[in-house]
Design an enzyme around this catalytic site. Structure first.
Site, short mmCIF file in Angstrom:
data_model
loop_
_atom_site.label_atom_id
_atom_site.label_comp_id
_atom_site.label_asym_id
_atom_site.label_seq_id
_atom_site.Cartn_x
_atom_site.Cartn_y
_atom_site.Cartn_z
N GLU A 124 50.56 -2.74 26.93
CA GLU A 124 49.84 -1.37 26.41
C GLU A 124 50.26 -0.56 25.64
O GLU A 124 51.27 -0.21 25.75
CB GLU A 124 49.14 -0.95 27.69
CG GLU A 124 48.25 -1.81 28.75
CD GLU A 124 47.70 -0.90 29.83
OE1 GLU A 124 46.51 -0.49 29.51
OE2 GLU A 124 48.31 -0.94 30.91
N HIS A 168 47.32 -6.90 39.34
CA HIS A 168 46.65 -7.93 38.41
C HIS A 168 47.34 -9.28 38.00
O HIS A 168 46.81 -10.26 37.99
CB HIS A 168 46.26 -7.18 37.09
CG HIS A 168 45.60 -6.04 37.21
ND1 HIS A 168 44.18 -5.93 37.79
CD2 HIS A 168 45.55 -4.63 36.56
CE1 HIS A 168 43.68 -4.82 37.78
NE2 HIS A 168 44.51 -3.92 37.17
N HIS A 188 39.54 -6.24 37.91
CA HIS A 188 38.81 -6.61 36.76
C HIS A 188 39.53 -7.84 36.00
O HIS A 188 38.75 -8.32 35.19
CB HIS A 188 38.55 -5.49 36.01
CG HIS A 188 39.54 -5.01 35.11
ND1 HIS A 188 40.50 -4.03 35.74
CD2 HIS A 188 40.00 -4.97 33.83
CE1 HIS A 188 41.45 -3.84 34.96
NE2 HIS A 188 40.96 -4.05 33.66
N ASP A 191 50.96 -1.05 39.84
CA ASP A 191 49.58 -0.84 38.92
C ASP A 191 49.29 -2.04 38.34
O ASP A 191 48.06 -2.28 38.34
CB ASP A 191 49.85 0.27 37.99
CG ASP A 191 48.68 0.53 37.05
OD1 ASP A 191 47.58 0.90 37.57
OD2 ASP A 191 48.42 0.61 35.79
N LYS A 203 53.51 0.36 29.05
CA LYS A 203 52.75 1.22 28.86
C LYS A 203 53.63 1.81 27.36
O LYS A 203 54.84 1.55 27.54
CB LYS A 203 52.23 2.46 29.39
CG LYS A 203 51.31 1.88 30.36
CD LYS A 203 50.53 3.03 30.77
CE LYS A 203 49.63 2.64 32.24
NZ LYS A 203 48.41 2.13 31.64
N LYS A 242 41.25 -0.75 43.33
CA LYS A 242 42.58 -0.89 43.56
C LYS A 242 43.22 0.51 43.41
O LYS A 242 42.41 1.40 43.08
CB LYS A 242 43.29 -1.80 42.72
CG LYS A 242 43.38 -1.23 41.13
CD LYS A 242 44.23 -2.15 40.13
CE LYS A 242 45.26 -1.30 39.72
NZ LYS A 242 44.93 -0.34 38.67
N LYS A 275 48.41 -3.67 21.86
CA LYS A 275 48.00 -4.08 23.00
C LYS A 275 48.15 -5.59 23.03
O LYS A 275 47.41 -6.03 22.03
CB LYS A 275 46.52 -3.78 23.33
CG LYS A 275 45.85 -4.13 24.72
CD LYS A 275 44.67 -3.51 24.85
CE LYS A 275 43.92 -4.11 25.89
NZ LYS A 275 43.31 -3.02 27.09
N ARG A 299 30.82 14.52 46.36
CA ARG A 299 31.04 15.72 46.79
C ARG A 299 30.56 16.95 46.20
O ARG A 299 30.30 17.95 46.25
CB ARG A 299 32.37 16.01 46.84
CG ARG A 299 33.16 15.80 48.32
CD ARG A 299 34.60 15.84 48.20
NE ARG A 299 35.37 15.46 49.43
CZ ARG A 299 35.41 16.46 50.39
NH1 ARG A 299 35.01 17.51 50.35
NH2 ARG A 299 36.00 15.82 51.42
C1 BG6 Z 1 44.04 -0.78 35.42
C2 BG6 Z 1 45.22 -0.17 35.27
O1 BG6 Z 1 43.56 -1.49 36.41
O2 BG6 Z 1 44.25 -1.77 34.42
C3 BG6 Z 1 45.51 0.54 33.89
O3 BG6 Z 1 45.09 0.72 36.24
C4 BG6 Z 1 45.69 -0.33 32.99
O4 BG6 Z 1 46.83 1.40 34.05
C5 BG6 Z 1 44.26 -1.20 33.15
O5 BG6 Z 1 45.46 0.19 31.78
C6 BG6 Z 1 44.31 -2.27 31.92
O6 BG6 Z 1 43.37 -3.26 31.83
P1 BG6 Z 1 42.36 -2.81 30.52
O7 BG6 Z 1 41.24 -3.99 30.79
O8 BG6 Z 1 41.77 -1.64 30.35
O9 BG6 Z 1 43.29 -3.39 29.46
#
Ligand code: BG6
Length: 455
Positions: free
Chosen positions: A200, A224, A162, A219, A323, A132, A328, A44
């Protein structure tokens, strides 16, 4: 030279494009320079080609793959409303080779764009990539699937996860299916429990607009961790072709229930209060900009599931993600049962062996009971470790290579997306009904007191 694929990014001026997609494309083109990709951006914003090219160049450089920019240097940008059929028609008309449409836009916009596409003729072979979350519950996922099904065949739809492009997730396959020491014991008779955790250390990071409506369960667990669970629990597929692989993972999700069919007892939720993660002070989630504290959005969630099959019935799969945790840490932890009898004369505890996969850095540890060094009749714990190697491509690079090759193995199939909502919907309903308290934990702590310690 004409391109094999035209990658058309819709929502090209957004953060996802510059932060994840373009660096992944850069990495892919560096490692696989034979690929001929034509890159186009649309959105846009009133950008011109020069500004778009500069964004692409900078994103390529940021990932250390600046020289690959040459391969896409003629990239162009078009201003377009991707929910307007006329604009979409114009965008679809211009492509070399197979067209890949990447929707790097919020889900509501992607949905509206798909609805607009229904009225148009889509070039044969076109691939659609959707980020997603895919829907916000089972009903909306089903509706979106129905719309998408009117556009292209299922094998050409890429619902992005991912985590499926992570080498460790894929490494699970080799370890499970290529070793006789694991393949026969991968079952309830020998495995006591499975934990899939993704901690995380980051907090909200300015993502209130999306995250405050999603929360950790949707999320991370819905999107995932259930997919990772499906790989851990799948029956051995005959091949790693898309059909065999996704049939097997979908079968796991179809067989999955929340533990005891009791969403309130099988789940936990919590939200972080102010605290310090490493050196970094984080405000309470409820005080973050853009957060509506009355939504009671959880930043840490746990769900215990059962895969009700002959192989797995009775084994808890504990999925937890949150989170603002101390570090991590992504792990799949498989705890084996204890042996039936340790010979009299051997002393010391003999807990079940533990196989632990870390998701980045990619590593595998097998914890075993062995005879002690000082006293050969006393058992002690020893760990055998192996680095699994990062995989040449990062997660998004893997995903993108699947899209460019039109190989959907690493994407979530429509039925799996619906099933994962089917699993979590009753949990969300129990939470909305106030059946599970929203607990608190200080940012930088491991979670609320009283949550079970993870192995
Ligand atoms: C994303 C989430 O799909 O995956 C995030 O929306 C998250 O909240 C993230 O932080 C985690 O994946 P990675 O690969 O960034 O550790």
């Amino acid at each position: 030279m004409s391109a094999e694929t035209t990658l058309l990014i819709l929502g090209a001026t957004g953060d996802l494009t510059s932060r994840l997609l373009l660096p992944a494309l850069a990495q892919l083109l560096t490692l696989e320079p034979h690929r001929r990709v034509r890159l186009r951006g649309a959105g846009r914003e009133d950008w011109d080609d020069a500004r778009w090219r500069e964004t692409v160049r900078r994103s390529f450089e940021a990932g250390g793959n600046g020289t690959a920019f040459e391969a896409v240097a003629d990239t162009t940008y078009e201003r377009a409303d991707i929910t307007d059929p006329a604009d979409l028609r114009r965008l679809l008309a211009d492509h070399d080779g197979r067209l890949a449409l990447y929707f790097a836009v919020p889900p509501a916009v992607a949905k509206a764009a798909c609805e607009a596409l229904v009225t148009l003729e889509i070039p044969a072979g076109t691939v659609l990539a959707l980020e997603k979350p895919f829907g916000i519950d089972q009903a909306t996922a089903r509706e979106l699937n129905a719309t998408v099904a009117r556009l292209v065949p299922e094998e050409q739809v890429f619902r992005i996860d991912h985590f499926l492009g992570r080498s460790t997730t894929l490494n699970l396959l080799g370890v499970r299916f290529a070793n006789r020491v694991f393949a026969p014991v991968w079952r309830a008779q020998d495995i006591e429990s499975v934990v899939i955790r993704y901690d995380e250390s980051l907090g909200l990071e300015g993502r209130a607009g999306y995250y405050d409506k999603a929360g950790a369960l949707a999320d991370m667990i819905q999107s995932h961790l259930l997919q990772v669970m499906a790989i851990v629990a799948m029956e051995p597929p005959a091949t790693l072709h898309e059909r065999d692989f996704r049939d097997a993972t979908s079968a796991v999700l179809r067989a999955t229930r929340v533990w005891g069919d009791d969403p309130a007892r099988a789940s936990r939720r919590a939200r972080y209060t102010a605290g310090t993660v490493g050196e970094r002070a984080l405000p309470a989630y409820a005080d973050e900009e853009g957060v509506d504290p009355t939504r009671d959005t959880e930043t840490l969630a746990e769900l215990v599931c059962e895969v009700v099959t002959d192989r797995w019935a009775g084994v808890p799969f504990r999925l937890r993600s949150g989170k603002a945790l101390p570090e991590k840490k992504g792990e799949v932890v498989v705890t084996f049962r204890r042996v039936n009898h340790v010979p009299d004369g051997l002393t010391g505890p003999a807990p079940g062996s533990v196989l632990r996969f870390s998701l980045g850095p990619d590593h595998m540890d097998l914890e075993l009971n062995v005879n002690g060094g000082d006293d050969p009749f006393e058992l002690e714990r020893a760990t055998i470790g192996a680095d699994l190697g990062e995989g040449a491509l990062k997660a998004y690079g893997e995903v993108l290579s699947g899209i460019l090759d039109a190989d959907a193995i690493l994407s979530v199939r429509g039925d799996a997306a619906e099933e994962s909502w089917r699993i979590v919907d009753p949990v969300l309903a129990a939470w909305r009904a106030g059946e599970v308290p929203l607990e608190e934990y200080a940012a930088g702590s491991l979670g609320p007191d009283g949550w079970p310690a993870l192995p």
